[in-house]
Write an enzyme that holds these catalytic residues in place. Structure first.
Site, short mmCIF file in Angstrom:
data_model
loop_
_atom_site.label_atom_id
_atom_site.label_comp_id
_atom_site.label_asym_id
_atom_site.label_seq_id
_atom_site.Cartn_x
_atom_site.Cartn_y
_atom_site.Cartn_z
N PHE A 299 46.88 41.08 42.22
CA PHE A 299 47.45 40.05 41.33
C PHE A 299 46.47 38.92 40.99
O PHE A 299 46.88 37.78 40.87
CB PHE A 299 48.74 39.46 41.92
CG PHE A 299 49.58 40.45 42.68
CD1 PHE A 299 50.04 41.60 42.07
CD2 PHE A 299 49.91 40.24 44.01
CE1 PHE A 299 50.82 42.53 42.76
CE2 PHE A 299 50.69 41.16 44.72
CZ PHE A 299 51.14 42.30 44.09
N HIS A 300 45.19 39.25 40.80
CA HIS A 300 44.18 38.22 40.53
C HIS A 300 43.37 38.50 39.26
O HIS A 300 42.15 38.39 39.27
CB HIS A 300 43.22 38.09 41.72
CG HIS A 300 43.87 37.74 43.00
ND1 HIS A 300 43.31 38.02 44.23
CD2 HIS A 300 45.05 37.12 43.26
CE1 HIS A 300 44.11 37.59 45.19
NE2 HIS A 300 45.17 37.04 44.63
#
Length: 542
Positions: A474-475
């Site tokens: 999730f980056h």
């Protein structure tokens, strides 16, 4: 179109990790009128405020964009699920709460690339300014900022065993990953306070909501940035089924903070981007910037799952009514227990490829539960998870508008594991995770390795596991990266201004020149704090 024309000094597109910071800081000047647009609804759900709530919001299309990538050829053609926040607070309202800044060398590298003012010494004051840390003020931490940061209150038997296991393979214990050195194993700090999540909507936007000069508009989906020749003039957006226009006052700016996926898409739909893409879609070119949507980087997580020999995991608590009642009472009476700390409590930063790098190149997230994927239903047995990711991947992907319809999901191609270094690091990371799991400290807790399974032995086996099972942590970043004039793929200058136009900046994770070595929420908050100062400085000298 709506008949009434509204004028603002700043129009912030996206009320996420960066947008809430900008709206709060800029609206402190009562002479400035600020509008912030958020495509999602207000953050009213209890699950957005309970730390463990992201197990619920991970799949909620109400508060989550629930994106999927295009088939990634390096991941055996899989479409990977990419959750992104769609509410006030954005992804800071649905993330794993882990407060990590990255490494000093990340920011010194940004500056060395030609981004003046972004060295570690330059950005550290903004990290300190942003936070109220439970540990109090120091050379590395602040105690007066809007973003609340807390220690995990109670030690967990499994996390302690993991830390001891890391020590047994030569990794030191580290009490503060955001202090003098990141390397080591220890407990994470979280963006929580007294048992509640502290999103940027809670920390920054909520205290500013009473200001007469700040307009917060949720369920307002930006559709296009308007230009008068090369000058940004306003934004069109959909609200309650009607298209509206928000216009800039003289000297005003549009501040694009829609995130690493939607910021480049909106630029492309507005005529700022790769000329070949814009021409194919029939969009008039305002500024030919080939880097818009390119340079996409993300951390690929590889999840090793274990069955635990002792019934001490969060699985055990969530799989019984008695356990659920117990953790509910822990939170109600003491604002403690699993509901107050989320899932990943401990971690480790270490070198997987020894001899190649002098600083950590992988990160662990250690969860006291196990599931088929992050946010999924927990397994029926006692379980825990080692999630490990490469910190500085070489692989780059892209984001491209699929059509001229702003409501269409863009093409997302992460292009994971595209280089030899990334492949070797993935294999080495799995081997390091196994080394900790097989340490004397961890051995009493490991009943079996469920995933990838001990039948996966060779480098080829482990790389195939990474392709079959790897997922985003999730980056996403760098799709509108800042860089010097000589970098053809740089979209922004060092003050986050979009090249080739006026009155437009991008302030979010897409502006990162390269992905930082760790979780991205704290760095994005820092970037917005610094951007707010730069914007105010530039306004005074204009």
């Amino acid at each position: 179109m709506s008949g009434t024309k509204e004028y603002f000094d700043f129009i912030v597109v996206g009320a996420g990790s960066a947008g809430c910071v900008l709206a709060s800081r800029l609206s402190q000047d009562q002479k400035i009128r600020v509008l912030i647009l958020e495509a999602g609804p207000p953050d009213h759900s209890i699950w957005l405020h309970l730390p463990i709530g992201y197990g619920k919001t991970m799949w909620s299309s109400k508060y989550n964009w629930c994106l999927y990538t295009d088939p990634d050829p390096n991941m055996n053609g899989r479409n990977l699920y990419w959750p992104r926040g769609k509410t006030l607070g954005g992804s800071s309202a649905i993330n794993g709460l882990i407060y990590i800044r990255g490494q000093k060398e990340d920011y010194d590298h940004w500056a060395a690339l030609g981004n003046k003012g972004w060295s570690y010494d330059d950005v550290l004051p903004y990290f300190i300014k942003a936070e109220t840390n439970e540990r109090g003020a120091s050379d590395y931490h602040g105690d007066t900022g809007p973003l609340k940061v807390s220690n995990i209150p109670c030690k967990h038997e499994l996390i302690e065993a993991f830390i001891q296991g890391a020590q047994q393979i030569g990794i030191p214990r580290n009490e503060d990953f955001n202090g003098a050195s990141q390397e080591g194993a220890g407990y994470y700090q979280l963006t929580t306070w007294k048992g509640w999540r502290c999103s940027t909507a809670t920390g920054y936007l909520k205290p500013a909501r009473g200001r007469a000069n700040l307009v917060v508009r949720s369920r307002a989906r930006a559709t296009r940035i308007l230009f008068d020749d090369k000058q940004a003039a306003g934004v069109t957006y959909l609200h309650e089924g009607t298209e509206h226009t928000a216009s800039l006052a003289e000297g005003g700016e549009v501040l694009l903070s829609a995130g690493a996926i939607h910021s480049p898409q909106l630029l492309q739909l507005s005529g700022v981007g790769p000329p070949t893409l814009l021409e194919r879609l029939g969009i008039p070119v305002v500024a030919p910037l080939p880097g818009v949507g390119s340079s996409l980087q993300d951390h690929l997580q590889l999840r090793l799952g274990f069955e635990c020999s002792k019934p001490i995991t969060t699985n055990d608590e969530l799989n019984s009514w008695l356990g659920k009642c117990r953790i509910g009472m822990q939170w109600l009476l003491h604002r403690g227990g699993p509901l107050a700390v989320g899932i990943n409590q401990g971690g480790c930063f270490m070198r997987a490829l020894r001899g190649r790098d002098e600083r950590p190149d992988i990160q662990f997230h250690v969860g006291t539960l196990s599931a088929d994927m992050a946010g999924g239903k927990v397994h029926p047995y006692s379980g825990f998870t080692f999630s490990v990711c490469q910190l500085r991947p070489e692989s780059q992907g892209h984001v491209r508008a699929r059509s001229i319809n702003p409501l269409d999901t863009p093409e997302i191609q992460p292009n994971y594991l595209a280089t030899d270094l990334d492949q070797r690091t993935a294999v080495a990371a799995i081997r390091q995770a196994r080394a900790i799991a097989q340490s004397d400290a961890m051995r009493p807790y490991v009943k079996r390795e469920v995933k990838p399974g001990l039948d996966k032995v060779t480098d080829e086996d482990l790389l195939e596991f990474a392709r079959d099972d790897g997922a985003t942590i999730f980056h996403p970043s760098s799709t509108c990266k800042m860089g010097p004039q000589g970098d053809a793929m740089a979209v922004l200058d060092e003050r986050l201004r979009v090249r080739g136009v006026h009155g437009l900046r991008v302030v979010d994770g897409s502006a990162m020149p390269t992905l930082v070595s760790g979780n991205t929420n704290a760095p994005i908050v820092m970037m917005a704090e610094k951007a707010a100062d730069m914007i105010q400085e530039d306004r005074k000298t204009a």
